[in-house]
Write an enzyme that holds these catalytic residues in place. Structure first.
Site, mmCIF file in Angstrom:
data_model
loop_
_atom_site.group_PDB
_atom_site.id
_atom_site.type_symbol
_atom_site.label_atom_id
_atom_site.label_comp_id
_atom_site.label_asym_id
_atom_site.label_seq_id
_atom_site.Cartn_x
_atom_site.Cartn_y
_atom_site.Cartn_z
ATOM 1 C CD GLU A 130 -2.849 1.272 2.401
ATOM 2 O OE1 GLU A 130 -2.978 0.270 3.124
ATOM 3 O OE2 GLU A 130 -3.506 2.301 2.561
ATOM 4 C CE LYS B 200 -6.168 -0.179 1.448
ATOM 5 N NZ LYS B 200 -6.942 -0.840 2.506
HETATM 6 P P1 13P Z 1 -9.722 4.166 3.755
HETATM 7 O O1 13P Z 1 -10.488 3.429 2.669
HETATM 8 O O2 13P Z 1 -10.584 4.733 4.825
HETATM 9 O O3 13P Z 1 -8.725 5.127 3.166
HETATM 10 O O4 13P Z 1 -8.875 3.056 4.527
HETATM 11 C C1 13P Z 1 -8.263 2.059 3.808
HETATM 12 C C2 13P Z 1 -7.022 1.651 4.467
HETATM 13 O O5 13P Z 1 -6.859 0.507 4.789
HETATM 14 C C3 13P Z 1 -5.984 2.670 4.678
HETATM 15 O O6 13P Z 1 -4.794 2.080 5.110
#
Ligand code: 13P
Length: 350
Positions: free
Chosen positions: A187, A229
């Site tokens: 991510e 992500k």
């Molecule tokens: P949000 O969809 O609220 O941005 O959270 C997703 C997430 O896992 C952020 O690390």
């Protein structure tokens, strides 16, 4: 010819299968991995006390909501939740989810620290002892993990130092996960904060995603056994020039096409402060694009954009489980439709 050795050892087939199951058609991830501090902020916003009983009750109603297994293939949890049970103590959350065919995921990063000499850019912590923790989470029933790197735009950011540090630690974390049988969710979140326009976000996202991809190769990750992500490509939150979902969809897919190899099974977007409807609209627009190659599944891994309405209803009466679950299931269904390019205003308002 010498065959390439990947980080994953004996887990190769399982990692590929898990990654494919998580991004099966019409399915996505619920990010319910708010740390105790972060869930406290969400509870503060609705006037609910942040104690274990309330966290347990809230997570129990999400995980037992009727119908969500049609739309949700994975749930990311925080350490406390992975070890937790239903309020009556009869069942572990992990067993409930697995029994519904939903993969259990775990947030493994331990926090952010500033990178010295930068304008408050950050490095993500949690590599020390990570192998041991991953092995324990696998034994507890987890099959995937998450690690969030944060980058920001503006005033010379992101710097090369921040991009390199975060690309390296994302890949290092991913490698350790794969060695222990967990599909890593990689991510790199580029924050929406700022006045920059969508072009700037596209250029920065392309630079960051390319650097991450390069590190995944350098560290021998099995690309078929991981998920990305990222943020969607949008204008900064304070940019006067707003963008239509079609533009956000087009820029996002173009950016991914320029930086991410087709071997990756899926891209599971974060919602990053978008409203529930925006997050559905933008994902839907991507999945409706014509003439833009999309070799990966494009779906959701939303936290706030799956939970906002549910939290609001629940805060009015924490005993009203049924209506809270109904609204949560509706949101999950809208995201599922968006992941197939089938979302519509009419279905949304039903
Ligand atoms: P949000 O969809 O609220 O941005 O959270 C997703 C997430 O896992 C952020 O690390």
């Amino acid at each position: 010819m010498e065959s390439k050795t990947h980080a994953c050892g004996d887990f190769k087939a399982e990692l590929i299968k898990t990654a494919q199951e998580i991004c099966a058609a019409g399915k996505g991830i619920l990010a319910a991995d708010e740390s105790t501090g972060t869930i406290g902020k969400r509870f503060d916003g609705i006037g609910v006390e942040n104690n274990h009983a309330n966290r347990q009750a809230y997570r129990e109603l999400l995980f037992t909501a009727p119908g969500i297994d049609e739309h949700i293939s994975g749930v990311i949890m925080f350490d406390e939740t992975v070890r937790d049970t239903t309020a009556d103590g009869s069942k572990k959350f992990v067993d409930i989810l697995r029994g519904r065919g939903i993969h259990c995921g775990i947030k493994v990063e331990t926090g952010l620290v500033p990178i010295g000499g930068t304008d408050g850019e950050t490095a993500t912590q949690g590599l020390d002892g990570l192998g041991k923790r991953c092995a324990e989470y696998y034994a507890l029933g987890c099959r995937f993990a998450k690690w969030r790197a944060v980058l920001k735009i503006g005033n010379g950011c992101p710097t090369e130092a921040a991009v390199r540090e975060n690309a390296h630690s994302l890949a290092r974390y991913g490698s350790i996960c794969q060695q222990n049988g967990l599909v890593p969710i990689i991510e790199p979140e580029i924050l929406q904060d700022g006045e920059h326009d969508i072009e700037v976000c596209a250029a920065v996202s392309e630079r960051v995603f390319s650097a991450v991809m390069q590190e995944l190769f350098n560290q021998h990750l099995l690309i078929e056994g991981l998920l990305l992500k990222p943020n969607m490509v949008t204008p900064g939150a304070s940019c006067a020039k707003r963008a239509k979902p079609e533009e956000i969809g087009w820029y996002t897919v173009r950016t991914l096409g320029r930086s991410i190899v087709p071997a990756l099974p899926g891209v599971v977007f974060l919602s990053g402060g978008q409203s529930e409807e925006e997050a559905s609209l933008n994902l839907n627009a991507m999945n409706k694009l014509e003439g833009c190659p999309r070799p990966w599944r494009l779906t959701f891994s939303y936290g706030r954009a799956l939970q906002q309405s549910a939290l609001k209803i629940w805060s009015k009466d924490t005993k009203n489980i049924k209506d809270t679950q109904k609204i949560f299931n509706h949101r999950a269904k809208m995201c599922s439709l968006a992941s197939q390019g089938k979302w519509s205003k009419e279905l949304e308002s039903k």
